[in-house]
Write a protein that holds these residues in place. Structure first.
Motif, mmCIF file in Angstrom:
data_model
loop_
_atom_site.group_PDB
_atom_site.id
_atom_site.type_symbol
_atom_site.label_atom_id
_atom_site.label_comp_id
_atom_site.label_asym_id
_atom_site.label_seq_id
_atom_site.Cartn_x
_atom_site.Cartn_y
_atom_site.Cartn_z
ATOM 1 N N VAL A 24 12.784 13.956 14.672
ATOM 2 C CA VAL A 24 13.919 13.089 15.005
ATOM 3 C C VAL A 24 13.419 11.706 15.401
ATOM 4 O O VAL A 24 13.968 10.682 14.973
ATOM 5 N N VAL A 25 12.370 11.658 16.196
ATOM 6 C CA VAL A 25 11.817 10.365 16.616
ATOM 7 C C VAL A 25 11.282 9.598 15.414
ATOM 8 O O VAL A 25 11.517 8.398 15.262
ATOM 9 N N ARG A 26 10.545 10.309 14.516
ATOM 10 C CA ARG A 26 10.028 9.659 13.310
ATOM 11 C C ARG A 26 11.160 9.105 12.451
ATOM 12 O O ARG A 26 11.109 7.973 11.984
ATOM 13 N N ASN A 27 12.201 9.914 12.246
ATOM 14 C CA ASN A 27 13.327 9.463 11.419
ATOM 15 C C ASN A 27 14.082 8.320 12.073
ATOM 16 O O ASN A 27 14.543 7.403 11.395
ATOM 17 N N THR A 28 14.201 8.370 13.392
ATOM 18 C CA THR A 28 14.877 7.280 14.112
ATOM 19 C C THR A 28 14.086 5.985 13.973
ATOM 20 O O THR A 28 14.669 4.919 13.750
ATOM 21 N N MET A 29 12.771 6.093 14.068
ATOM 22 C CA MET A 29 11.943 4.894 13.921
ATOM 23 C C MET A 29 12.034 4.333 12.506
ATOM 24 O O MET A 29 12.100 3.123 12.313
ATOM 25 N N ARG A 30 12.042 5.207 11.501
ATOM 26 C CA ARG A 30 12.202 4.751 10.118
ATOM 27 C C ARG A 30 13.556 4.071 9.926
ATOM 28 O O ARG A 30 13.662 3.059 9.224
ATOM 29 N N LEU A 31 14.593 4.658 10.529
ATOM 30 C CA LEU A 31 15.937 4.080 10.437
ATOM 31 C C LEU A 31 15.972 2.698 11.080
ATOM 32 O O LEU A 31 16.508 1.743 10.501
ATOM 33 N N LEU A 32 15.400 2.572 12.262
ATOM 34 C CA LEU A 32 15.363 1.270 12.937
ATOM 35 C C LEU A 32 14.580 0.248 12.118
ATOM 36 O O LEU A 32 14.984 -0.913 12.014
ATOM 37 N N ALA A 119 26.747 -6.991 6.364
ATOM 38 C CA ALA A 119 26.082 -5.760 5.921
ATOM 39 C C ALA A 119 25.271 -5.131 7.050
ATOM 40 O O ALA A 119 25.316 -3.914 7.249
ATOM 41 N N THR A 120 24.560 -5.959 7.809
ATOM 42 C CA THR A 120 23.759 -5.434 8.909
ATOM 43 C C THR A 120 24.649 -4.804 9.969
ATOM 44 O O THR A 120 24.366 -3.705 10.459
ATOM 45 N N MET A 121 25.721 -5.483 10.330
ATOM 46 C CA MET A 121 26.621 -4.945 11.353
ATOM 47 C C MET A 121 27.284 -3.657 10.885
ATOM 48 O O MET A 121 27.451 -2.715 11.661
ATOM 49 N N ALA A 122 27.657 -3.568 9.620
ATOM 50 C CA ALA A 122 28.274 -2.354 9.091
ATOM 51 C C ALA A 122 27.287 -1.189 9.130
ATOM 52 O O ALA A 122 27.654 -0.062 9.504
ATOM 53 N N GLU A 123 26.035 -1.441 8.761
ATOM 54 C CA GLU A 123 25.031 -0.380 8.796
ATOM 55 C C GLU A 123 24.745 0.062 10.222
ATOM 56 O O GLU A 123 24.580 1.250 10.493
ATOM 57 N N LEU A 124 24.667 -0.886 11.153
ATOM 58 C CA LEU A 124 24.420 -0.519 12.549
ATOM 59 C C LEU A 124 25.585 0.285 13.118
ATOM 60 O O LEU A 124 25.377 1.241 13.883
ATOM 61 N N LYS A 125 26.812 -0.072 12.762
ATOM 62 C CA LYS A 125 27.968 0.704 13.222
ATOM 63 C C LYS A 125 27.971 2.100 12.624
ATOM 64 O O LYS A 125 28.276 3.083 13.307
ATOM 65 N N ALA A 126 27.588 2.214 11.358
ATOM 66 C CA ALA A 126 27.509 3.536 10.724
ATOM 67 C C ALA A 126 26.424 4.370 11.383
ATOM 68 O O ALA A 126 26.620 5.576 11.599
ATOM 69 N N ASP A 129 27.758 5.541 14.750
ATOM 70 C CA ASP A 129 28.727 6.620 14.587
ATOM 71 C C ASP A 129 28.043 7.923 14.194
ATOM 72 O O ASP A 129 28.459 9.002 14.639
ATOM 73 N N ALA A 130 27.002 7.848 13.375
ATOM 74 C CA ALA A 130 26.295 9.060 12.952
ATOM 75 C C ALA A 130 25.527 9.677 14.111
ATOM 76 O O ALA A 130 25.443 10.903 14.213
ATOM 77 N N LEU A 131 24.966 8.842 14.970
ATOM 78 C CA LEU A 131 24.198 9.356 16.091
ATOM 79 C C LEU A 131 25.083 9.868 17.220
ATOM 80 O O LEU A 131 24.692 10.756 17.954
ATOM 81 N N LEU A 132 26.248 9.295 17.368
ATOM 82 C CA LEU A 132 27.146 9.731 18.447
ATOM 83 C C LEU A 132 28.089 10.727 17.872
ATOM 84 O O LEU A 132 28.614 11.603 18.309
#
Length: 132
Positions: A24-32, A119-126, A129-132
């Protein structure tokens, strides 16, 4: 000479809670990292567009200034015999109305969000929402 390893092989996933948390940490870091790359790309595009807009705006302002100056001088010369000093007041009011109209237009453009990172704001909101 020491042998240089060709490539590091990825470790097989560890079973259990620790392995899941590390994944999860690895995937979160890749996502960030991917979101940061997207933001950097959009910011560089925004910077390029702002530079182009600045140059075009400066040239347009220069051309407009010359057009207004020569047009105003011609109008004053032609109307001075009939109106005298009143032509100066008429032109001052006309230029004030144009300036106010341009300011309202500029404020409207800013309120429309033309300089936002959509685009950046839409991806961050998505992502949120996916994490919460």
């Amino acid at each position: 000479m020491a042998a240089v390893p060709m490539e590091e092989e990825a470790a097989p996933p560890q079973p259990g809670l620790i392995g899941s948390l590390s994944a999860v940490v690895r995937n979160t870091m890749r996502l960030l990292l991917s979101r940061l790359e997207l933001a950097a790309l959009e910011l560089s595009e925004l910077r390029n567009h702002l530079m182009q807009l600045s140059v075009v705006f400066a040239l347009a302002m220069l051309a407009a200034w010359f057009a207004i100056a020569f047009g105003t001088a011609t109008l004053i010369y032609l109307a001075w015999a009939a109106l005298g000093w009143k032509i100066l007041l008429i032109l001052a009011v006309a230029f004030a109305v144009v300036a106010i109209g341009l300011i309202w237009y500029a404020v409207g453009l800013v309120k429309q969000g033309k300089l936002a990172l959509h685009a950046t704001m839409a991806e961050l909101k998505a992502d949120r929402d996916a994490l919460l």
